[in-house]
Design an enzyme around this catalytic site. Structure first.
Site, mmCIF file in Angstrom:
data_model
loop_
_atom_site.group_PDB
_atom_site.id
_atom_site.type_symbol
_atom_site.label_atom_id
_atom_site.label_comp_id
_atom_site.label_asym_id
_atom_site.label_seq_id
_atom_site.Cartn_x
_atom_site.Cartn_y
_atom_site.Cartn_z
ATOM 1 C CB ALA A 68 57.309 8.052 21.963
ATOM 2 C CB SER B 146 46.824 3.058 19.987
ATOM 3 O OG SER B 146 47.935 2.640 20.725
ATOM 4 C CB ALA C 292 55.068 6.392 17.192
ATOM 5 C CD GLU C 293 51.556 3.705 23.196
ATOM 6 O OE1 GLU C 293 50.811 2.943 23.843
ATOM 7 O OE2 GLU C 293 52.737 3.924 23.500
ATOM 8 C CB THR C 294 48.479 8.863 18.817
ATOM 9 O OG1 THR C 294 48.754 9.385 20.119
ATOM 10 C CG2 THR C 294 47.118 9.335 18.345
#
Length: 138
Positions: free
Chosen positions: A58, A66, A61-63
């Site tokens: 996660a 974003s 993925a968020e890195t």
């Protein structure tokens, strides 16, 4: 597609001394419509049973989503995570994983990104969707 063309060396440098560098995440490539990064499967990214931790997936993925989102907005605006969903499809116990972020929706107030994470055999191990809010930079 990019408002600011990605510079991989700068992206990796900006992430020094953050969770991103602590987990060994490294931006490795981009195309006209995607951004790619790798992350090791090691003690720092594993859960107690020796498998890649879902939370580490996660974070990757968020890195990716974003950072990609922030490369898409005009000056004076930033993207911040609003919602993330990750489906963990296959376990990994060693090596390296590669995440690829692709835009689903780029709007003035929100973005939606698809981030797929693969093992070294190019098998999908995690499919994620990230919603970003586009806000004024303060």
């Amino acid at each position: 597609m990019w408002q600011t063309p990605p510079n991989l060396a700068e992206l990796n440098q900006v992430c020094d001394n953050t969770l991103v560098s602590h987990l060994g995440i490294c931006f490795t490539a981009f195309t006209q419509d995607s951004l790619t990064a790798t992350m090791p499967v090691a003690a720092i990214t594993s859960q107690p049973f020796g498998l890649l931790h879902g939370g580490a997936s996660a974070v990757l993925a968020e890195t990716l989503g974003s950072v990609a989102g922030n490369l898409m907005v005009p000056e004076g605006r930033i993207c911040v995570g609003q919602d993330i969903h990750a489906s963990h499809l296959r376990s990994v116990s060693k090596g390296e994983v590669t995440g690829v972020a692709s835009a689903i929706h780029i709007g003035g107030r929100s973005h939606v990104w698809a981030i797929d994470i693969y093992n070294e055999q190019q098998q999908l191990i995690c499919s994620s969707r990230l919603t970003l809010a586009v806000i004024k930079r303060s």
